[in-house]
Design an enzyme around this catalytic site. Structure first.
Site, PDB file in Angstrom:
ATOM      1  N   LYS A   2      25.063  38.516  44.355  1.00  0.00           N
ATOM      2  CA  LYS A   2      24.367  38.158  43.110  1.00  0.00           C
ATOM      3  C   LYS A   2      25.342  38.165  41.936  1.00  0.00           C
ATOM      4  O   LYS A   2      25.348  37.257  41.110  1.00  0.00           O
ATOM      5  CB  LYS A   2      23.218  39.138  42.831  1.00  0.00           C
ATOM      6  CG  LYS A   2      22.045  39.001  43.769  1.00  0.00           C
ATOM      7  CD  LYS A   2      20.939  39.977  43.396  1.00  0.00           C
ATOM      8  CE  LYS A   2      19.743  39.850  44.317  1.00  0.00           C
ATOM      9  NZ  LYS A   2      18.649  40.745  43.924  1.00  0.00           N
ATOM     10  N   ILE A   3      26.187  39.198  41.884  1.00  0.00           N
ATOM     11  CA  ILE A   3      27.180  39.295  40.809  1.00  0.00           C
ATOM     12  C   ILE A   3      28.111  38.091  40.861  1.00  0.00           C
ATOM     13  O   ILE A   3      28.433  37.489  39.828  1.00  0.00           O
ATOM     14  CB  ILE A   3      27.965  40.623  40.911  1.00  0.00           C
ATOM     15  CG1 ILE A   3      27.036  41.809  40.654  1.00  0.00           C
ATOM     16  CG2 ILE A   3      29.135  40.637  39.935  1.00  0.00           C
ATOM     17  CD1 ILE A   3      27.648  43.163  40.954  1.00  0.00           C
ATOM     18  N   GLY A  45      23.112  45.162  41.567  1.00  0.00           N
ATOM     19  CA  GLY A  45      24.070  45.922  42.369  1.00  0.00           C
ATOM     20  C   GLY A  45      24.657  45.150  43.534  1.00  0.00           C
ATOM     21  O   GLY A  45      25.655  45.565  44.116  1.00  0.00           O
ATOM     22  N   GLU A  46      24.083  44.027  43.882  1.00  0.00           N
ATOM     23  CA  GLU A  46      24.525  43.281  45.052  1.00  0.00           C
ATOM     24  C   GLU A  46      25.690  42.356  44.684  1.00  0.00           C
ATOM     25  O   GLU A  46      25.625  41.578  43.737  1.00  0.00           O
ATOM     26  CB  GLU A  46      23.345  42.464  45.578  1.00  0.00           C
ATOM     27  CG  GLU A  46      23.568  41.886  46.953  1.00  0.00           C
ATOM     28  CD  GLU A  46      22.326  41.142  47.436  1.00  0.00           C
ATOM     29  OE1 GLU A  46      22.497  40.054  48.008  1.00  0.00           O
ATOM     30  OE2 GLU A  46      21.212  41.659  47.237  1.00  0.00           O
ATOM     31  N   ALA A  47      26.764  42.428  45.479  1.00  0.00           N
ATOM     32  CA  ALA A  47      27.992  41.679  45.181  1.00  0.00           C
ATOM     33  C   ALA A  47      27.771  40.168  45.167  1.00  0.00           C
ATOM     34  O   ALA A  47      28.331  39.466  44.322  1.00  0.00           O
ATOM     35  CB  ALA A  47      29.080  42.030  46.207  1.00  0.00           C
TER      36      ALA A  47
END
Length: 188
Positions: free
Chosen positions: A166-167, A162-164
């Site tokens: 990480k994405i 869910g963390e931007a």
């Protein structure tokens, strides 16, 4: 006396010297036979001991394989609950090699791993995990796939965290791999 010997030999009686020699030879043969039978018995016992040892070794090997499999299953469960502890457990029990390639292959190929846990583990920023992410992405083959097909294949192997940030790291690794598999797809 010479004629007595000759006469007893002719009538089927062995002279006393021959009888003594035969008795001596018979006794020697009996002793040799007993020695050989003793040696055969010793060899049988040694063979039985060796066979017992082999059976014990095989059973120990089987037991080690069972224990290893159980530990591996335990490591997978730990990974699904807490990826960092799961990988540490697998490394500590020599079930994985502490290399980015081996860990990436585990994450990519092993059945029963939680895809959310895989995504969270791969998304971290530390240097070692970035190498694992690169190795993980390198296990995918995107040649001759359009962008959407390649993205589907990539996202099928884990769930995005869910963390931007990480994405962003994961998508950057995907883009580099996609471009290296499909040279010239994007023109500048």
């Amino acid at each position: 006396m010479g004629s007595k010997r000759k006469d007893s030999f002719l009538w089927g009686k062995a002279p006393p010297d021959c009888i003594r020699a035969e008795k001596k030879q018979t006794e020697t043969n009996r002793m040799n036979k007993n020695n050989i039978l003793g040696d055969i018995q010793k060899l049988r016992m040694e063979i039985e001991n060796v066979l017992t040892e082999i059976h014990t070794m095989e059973s120990n090997k089987e037991n080690k394989n069972v224990i290893r499999t159980k530990r591996f299953q335990c490591g997978k469960k730990k990974f699904n609950m807490d990826p960092i502890k799961g990988i540490k457990y697998l490394l500590d029990n020599d079930l994985l090699v502490n290399s980015p390639e081996d860990i990436a292959e585990f994450l990519y190929k092993e059945e029963g791993l939680n895809k959310t846990a895989i995504g969270n583990y791969l998304g971290e920023k530390d240097e070692f995990r970035l190498k694992i992410l690169k190795s993980f992405v390198d296990l995918h083959e995107f040649s001759d796939l359009n962008l959407v097909q390649a993205l589907r294949q990539f996202l099928w192997s884990f769930w995005l965290p869910g963390e931007a940030q990480k994405i962003d790291r994961m998508m950057e690794a995907f883009a580099q791999r996609y471009c290296s598999c499909n040279m010239g797809v994007f023109q500048l």
